[in-house]
Design a protein around this motif. Sequence first.
Motif, mmCIF file in Angstrom:
data_model
loop_
_atom_site.group_PDB
_atom_site.id
_atom_site.type_symbol
_atom_site.label_atom_id
_atom_site.label_comp_id
_atom_site.label_asym_id
_atom_site.label_seq_id
_atom_site.Cartn_x
_atom_site.Cartn_y
_atom_site.Cartn_z
ATOM 1 N N GLY A 61 -7.168 16.884 41.627
ATOM 2 C CA GLY A 61 -6.436 16.019 42.549
ATOM 3 C C GLY A 61 -6.911 14.579 42.560
ATOM 4 O O GLY A 61 -6.367 13.741 43.283
ATOM 5 N N PRO A 114 -6.589 11.965 40.513
ATOM 6 C CA PRO A 114 -5.694 10.826 40.228
ATOM 7 C C PRO A 114 -4.885 10.404 41.459
ATOM 8 O O PRO A 114 -4.807 9.221 41.771
ATOM 9 N N ALA A 115 -4.318 11.382 42.164
ATOM 10 C CA ALA A 115 -3.520 11.046 43.339
ATOM 11 C C ALA A 115 -4.410 10.514 44.453
ATOM 12 O O ALA A 115 -4.071 9.551 45.140
ATOM 13 N N PHE A 116 -5.568 11.121 44.604
ATOM 14 C CA PHE A 116 -6.508 10.675 45.639
ATOM 15 C C PHE A 116 -6.859 9.203 45.439
ATOM 16 O O PHE A 116 -6.796 8.393 46.360
ATOM 17 N N ASN A 117 -7.208 8.869 44.205
ATOM 18 C CA ASN A 117 -7.618 7.492 43.917
ATOM 19 C C ASN A 117 -6.495 6.483 44.106
ATOM 20 O O ASN A 117 -6.743 5.310 44.353
ATOM 21 N N CYS A 118 -5.259 6.944 43.945
ATOM 22 C CA CYS A 118 -4.136 6.022 44.103
ATOM 23 C C CYS A 118 -3.638 5.978 45.534
ATOM 24 O O CYS A 118 -2.675 5.277 45.835
ATOM 25 N N GLY A 119 -4.263 6.750 46.399
ATOM 26 C CA GLY A 119 -3.879 6.690 47.806
ATOM 27 C C GLY A 119 -2.859 7.731 48.213
ATOM 28 O O GLY A 119 -2.406 7.731 49.346
ATOM 29 N N TYR A 120 -2.486 8.613 47.305
ATOM 30 C CA TYR A 120 -1.522 9.665 47.632
ATOM 31 C C TYR A 120 -2.270 10.929 48.056
ATOM 32 O O TYR A 120 -2.388 11.880 47.290
ATOM 33 N N TRP A 121 -2.777 10.858 49.280
ATOM 34 C CA TRP A 121 -3.676 11.920 49.741
ATOM 35 C C TRP A 121 -2.953 13.216 50.089
ATOM 36 O O TRP A 121 -3.522 14.287 49.919
ATOM 37 N N ALA A 171 -2.540 14.925 46.896
ATOM 38 C CA ALA A 171 -3.841 15.375 46.412
ATOM 39 C C ALA A 171 -4.289 16.612 47.185
ATOM 40 O O ALA A 171 -4.818 17.567 46.605
ATOM 41 N N GLY A 182 -10.966 4.843 33.916
ATOM 42 C CA GLY A 182 -10.529 4.696 35.308
ATOM 43 C C GLY A 182 -9.210 5.365 35.631
ATOM 44 O O GLY A 182 -8.481 4.895 36.498
ATOM 45 N N THR A 229 -5.634 6.111 36.163
ATOM 46 C CA THR A 229 -4.405 5.327 36.065
ATOM 47 C C THR A 229 -4.684 3.863 35.721
ATOM 48 O O THR A 229 -3.796 3.156 35.267
ATOM 49 N N PHE A 230 -5.944 3.419 35.947
ATOM 50 C CA PHE A 230 -6.311 2.049 35.607
ATOM 51 C C PHE A 230 -5.980 1.742 34.142
ATOM 52 O O PHE A 230 -5.514 0.651 33.814
#
Lengths: 248, 219, 477
Positions: free
Chosen positions: A49, A51-58, A61, A180, A182-183
């Motif tokens: 989870g 990738p979603a966590f890091n992009c703010g889609y908790w 995630a 990183g 999605t970075f």
Amino acid sequence: MTPARPPRAYFYATCLVDLFFPDAGMAGIQLLRQAGVQVIFPEGQTCCGQPAFNCGYWEEARDVARTQLALFPEDLPVILPSGSCAGMMKNHYPELFHGQPEEAQIKAFSGRVYELTQFLVDVLDVKLEDLGEPVKVTWHSSCHAVRDLGLKGEPQALLAQLAKVELATLAREHECCGFGGTFSVRQPEVSGAMVCDKAADAEATGASVVLSTDGGCLLNVKGALDQKGSPLKVQHIAEFLWERTHAR
Amino acid sequence: MTEARTAILERLSAAPAGGPPPLEDTAVMARRHWPAAERVVRLRKGMEAVRTEFLEAIPSDWPSVVQDFCDHEGIRNLLYGPGSNDGAALATAWDGEATLLPYDRPVEAFKTQLFTEVDAGFTSTVGGIAETGGILLMPGPAEPRLLSLVPPIHIALLRASTIQDSLWSAITNLGWGESLPPNALLISGPSKTADIEQTLAYGVHGPKRLIVVLVNDLR
Amino acid sequence: MHAETDILFRESAAKALLDPQLRANFRRAMDGLITKRKAQFPDPEDLQELRHLSTAIRSRSLLNLPALLVQLEAACTRNGIQVHWAETCEQANQLVLDILQAQGATRLVKGKSMVSEEMHLNAFLESHGIEALESDLGEYIIQLDGETPSHIIMPAIHKNKDQIARQFSQKIKDAKYTEDVDELTAMARKVLRQKFLEADAGISGVNFAVANTGTLCLVENEGNGRMSTHVPPLHIAIMGLEKVVARLEDVAPLYAILTRSATGQAVSTYFNLISGPRGEGEKDGPQAVHLVILDNGRSRIYGDPQLQATLRCIRCGACMNHCPVYTRVGGHAYEATYPGPIGKILTPQMEGVGVRHDLLHGSSLCGACGEVCPVEIPIPDILVRLRREATHQDPASSVAGKGTGRTDAEDRAWRLWAALSKRPGLYRIVTWFATRFGWALPSGAPLLRDWTRFRTKPVPARRSLSERMRAERGSHD
Ligand code: SF4
């Protein structure tokens, strides 16, 4: 405190190892088995989870994390061949589930999470015998493995046990390779500049293998070195350790 | 702008109360402690590393050390504070070639001269810092602020016995934590910059040279 | 997962990457600063102790912020420093202008102040006929070219010696061309000393403001800060409202860690404590000292328990020195007053998380910034939090521009990802296809297109680990 040597443990492949580096995953399982641990590989593994966590889609995630949590019902260690995903499950799951009904359960789960080399060194205290030819390697310390999860030189300790392996220090060893998640696609130019520098630094060590403990870094650095036509091999440490300790 | 003040303070006060702040362990500051003789050595090392020059003296001969330095360097004039004890002592003993200029009137009376004609300024100090190197000054009516700033050479008198372990301990020992004069400062060397390609260059705006006359008054 | 909103930083960064001179200048400078900082902290435990202490001091200061500001105001007033409050940059600019005009001041010298950059004070004053001359050598250099700082501590770090040599020979009257740093410095000294002498007023920033004694602390090496604050008859200091601490004892550890983290110096050349205008019997020093306290979004940031950590910052610049992104693109690519990691969390909070969504995603979350930050600001965690705020409308949140960075494309992408990742059966089918046919994906496919500009195409293994483990289990059954 070193936890007692557990007879059984879960293995969590992580999405990148599962899909791109299954040999590394297999090697990790073999190393554990060799140390006397019975490995359980639950069916139904997808992604931790992160990738979603890091992009703010908790929420997304969390949904995914819940399905993964259900795979590890028994109170056994959960071992991951990735510092980044281990850091996610160990340090960020409690954050992600803060205030959620599963909070207490998550805390208990997170306490059971280990990165592979961490487990081999800190819990199992494995002894390795080097059966390979002399070789020079270099180590890319993944950012999340060191700064997030908090590896304290476990991979290096394992490599130091191998008599014929020379470890050449990478210049700017602790600098990010530019993956990183999605970075790498959201900021492709900067990410590209970073990985090209990392590839050049790796080549400058004169080593023939670059080792790391993270699927993302491996994929990234390998892609850049291959693009250059570099003869440098990129390998997950688990696979390298298994090869060195098993003459074929 | 009282509305701004009220609005800002209201917003800040409305913030949810945070938890208690983490514990403060000052051991890392407190353990920076050395015997008196070592403090002198450390201070010198720290300040010499940033190009401060030292002249050694004993309590009875420091005015002549200052004088010899000025004569030797061909300094034409030396600005000083006649109201300070050390300034007065310097003037009484003075027999050098340089003209002693008393800083005894408001700067407005001679600002241009101060910027263009004064070769050196002399000040006392109220202490030094062993840990990092540095001298402490308390400018004021007796020794104006610009004495240690505008002339190209700053000569400062430092008594070894006044050297403190660290800035942290100096703040306590000098009572700076309770009250301060309009200006107080720490100086560790001549003015410097690294703004051009990280290359150190000295004497950018303030003094080009800092000369510490170190008086050995340790028993 | 591309979002239109990511474009600004991405494009400026890409442009900066094409300038080999700029990249070389930054790499060299940052490598040097990293080495120098490291040398200042030979004992890692000592460093951690000092960091914990500094963090605790800044946290306690913030905890008592409103009370400390009131105390600071009272102490300053007692000392003869006139205190002003500004909610916005416009208000702060107007305050400064009013003070200057009341004195008839038209020639101004400035010590380094990032808050005044935040206010765009120079341009504002110039539009009112007041010359505002930067006197920090680095600031002076960039002002000559009409540029903004590319680093908060070393504003001209993007320029090398040759570029400055050329610039001085063209822009300073009677200057000859030289690449000698001492000679270049001497030229600036000559020009600026005359300006200090003639100035009607001086402006400075504030590194720390001490509440109980009403003292403004200024940290500097050049002496231009002292010149700006002690030579002209009027001194105006500008500070962000977070700069206050309770007492001078609190400053000692912060100062110790600030200079070491910033430039790898154990101590700065000057540490200047200003507690009032020219006092009774004093022969120099300004006749009047004013302090402008600026909010500009800080009190809003303060209202959020997690984001409040942003305000612990002591502006040392270590996070940018250690940032792999900043090192490659330099400060201007951020198109913001504060570049680098601290800028990535501060700018979106000041200007809105949607407007500066680009900055939030200009990070690989490698954590180098958080690791070196002397006051332990968890910059990566705050970035993630702000990414969430940018794409979600949390009713309880006070973040500026919350939810305005959301795009349908990104939304869909994550929903798809979740739908797949929470259904192992479906995931198994998709990975099966990926392992069999992943090689056939064209390099020009979305996402892959960007990846393959610098790397070969990642090709899935022929059989996934899960599949192999299934087979193994099958053979045991
Ligand atoms: S965030 Fe931390 S490292 Fe960055 S400038 Fe502020 S104090 Fe320094």
